[in-house]
Design an enzyme around this catalytic site. Structure first.
Site, mmCIF file in Angstrom:
data_model
loop_
_atom_site.group_PDB
_atom_site.id
_atom_site.type_symbol
_atom_site.label_atom_id
_atom_site.label_comp_id
_atom_site.label_asym_id
_atom_site.label_seq_id
_atom_site.Cartn_x
_atom_site.Cartn_y
_atom_site.Cartn_z
ATOM 1 C CE LYS A 47 3.248 8.875 4.673
ATOM 2 N NZ LYS A 47 3.005 8.591 6.111
ATOM 3 C CG ASP A 65 -0.303 -0.279 2.539
ATOM 4 O OD1 ASP A 65 0.928 -0.490 2.587
ATOM 5 O OD2 ASP A 65 -1.017 -0.298 3.560
ATOM 6 C CB VAL A 118 -2.282 9.030 3.435
ATOM 7 C CG1 VAL A 118 -1.635 10.347 3.073
ATOM 8 C CG2 VAL A 118 -1.297 7.883 3.224
ATOM 9 C CG ASP A 125 6.288 5.572 6.678
ATOM 10 O OD1 ASP A 125 6.294 6.719 6.233
ATOM 11 O OD2 ASP A 125 6.233 5.315 7.897
HETATM 12 P P1 IMP Z 1 7.553 0.866 6.606
HETATM 13 O O1 IMP Z 1 8.174 -0.415 7.043
HETATM 14 O O2 IMP Z 1 7.861 1.986 7.551
HETATM 15 O O3 IMP Z 1 7.841 1.241 5.202
HETATM 16 O O4 IMP Z 1 6.020 0.640 6.860
HETATM 17 C C1 IMP Z 1 5.116 0.565 5.876
HETATM 18 C C2 IMP Z 1 3.789 0.206 6.501
HETATM 19 O O5 IMP Z 1 3.407 1.160 7.514
HETATM 20 C C3 IMP Z 1 2.727 0.286 5.436
HETATM 21 O O6 IMP Z 1 2.553 -0.947 4.805
HETATM 22 C C4 IMP Z 1 1.514 0.753 6.211
HETATM 23 O O7 IMP Z 1 0.843 -0.379 6.723
HETATM 24 C C5 IMP Z 1 2.071 1.562 7.368
HETATM 25 N N1 IMP Z 1 2.016 3.010 7.068
HETATM 26 C C6 IMP Z 1 3.047 3.831 6.793
HETATM 27 N N2 IMP Z 1 2.641 5.085 6.558
HETATM 28 C C7 IMP Z 1 1.303 5.079 6.655
HETATM 29 C C8 IMP Z 1 0.273 6.091 6.498
HETATM 30 O O8 IMP Z 1 0.505 7.285 6.194
HETATM 31 N N3 IMP Z 1 -1.011 5.679 6.688
HETATM 32 C C9 IMP Z 1 -1.337 4.392 7.014
HETATM 33 N N4 IMP Z 1 -0.416 3.418 7.163
HETATM 34 C C10 IMP Z 1 0.888 3.747 6.994
HETATM 35 MG MG MG Z 2 1.152 -2.420 5.188
#
Ligand code: IMP
Ligand code: MG
Length: 179
Positions: free
Chosen positions: A131, A100, A153, A103
């Site tokens: 992002k 999705d 978001v 981040d």
């Molecule tokens: P990462 O390991 O930090 O890249 O985490 C990614 C996961 O964090 C995504 O798959 C989402 O489930 C959650 N996430 C990160 N940013 C957002 C946001 O703005 N809204 C909702 N879920 C988010």
């Molecule tokens: Mg996720």
């Protein structure tokens, strides 16, 4: 628009149009290598995106789901916990991970590592949102729907406390919803 939503960042029409474009790119890239990818959606956030995307991929693809989470209490720099694993082997198979949002990039880095370890011949990533300003590990999606600013978001699979995943657009919540 939902009463809790402050603004819409990406509309449903824009998402559908972008999914058509991404699907064409994906088909072209894999066909040129004579490969058919196995799409692996990460639960639960990828579900609406995967559902829209696969409608437009004009190839005999298959898809599976995985559910992973970071180990609780840690700002995980290590492993991810696999809550639901794949039902079939990915040995020798090119995998296209469906996310999705990217981040920090930690989840994706670990899942890519895991799938390579399981013997996938190749692991690529398609993410609805990116992002880039939040990234802490050096990882990029091979296909990105939309870049979003450093704001939390929701919608089109993305949640706040498991809510708002069913909204047909990507938006930002009103400030009072976080209180
Ligand atoms: P990462 O390991 O930090 O890249 O985490 C990614 C996961 O964090 C995504 O798959 C989402 O489930 C959650 N996430 C990160 N940013 C957002 C946001 O703005 N809204 C909702 N879920 C988010
Ligand atoms: Mg996720």
């Amino acid at each position: 628009m939902h009463k809790d939503v402050k603004k819409v960042l990406v509309s449903e029409e824009e998402i559908v149009k972008r999914c058509e474009e991404l699907a064409k790119e994906i088909k072209k890239d894999y066909e040129s290598k004579n490969e058919i990818p196995l799409l692996v959606g990460l639960l639960k956030g990828s579900v609406p995106f995967l559902a829209e995307l696969v409608k437009h991929i004009d190839m005999d693809i298959k898809y599976e789901f995985m559910d992973v989470s970071s180990y609780e209490g840690t700002e995980s720099i290590g492993d991810v916990k696999v809550n639901l694993d794949l039902r079939s082997s990915v040995k020798g198979i090119p995998v296209l991970l469906v996310e999705d949002i990217i981040d920090t990039g930690r989840t994706l880095q670990e899942v890519k590592r895991l799938l390579s370890h399981k013997g996938a011949s190749d692991v690529k990533v398609v993410s609805l949102l990116d992002k880039p300003s939040r990234r802490v590990v050096d990882i990029q999606a091979d296909y990105v729907g939309f870049e979003v600013p450093n704001e939390f978001v929701i919608g089109f699979g993305l949640d706040f406390n498991q809510k708002y995943r069913n909204l047909p657009y990507v938006g930002v919540l009103k400030d009072e919803c976080y209180q």
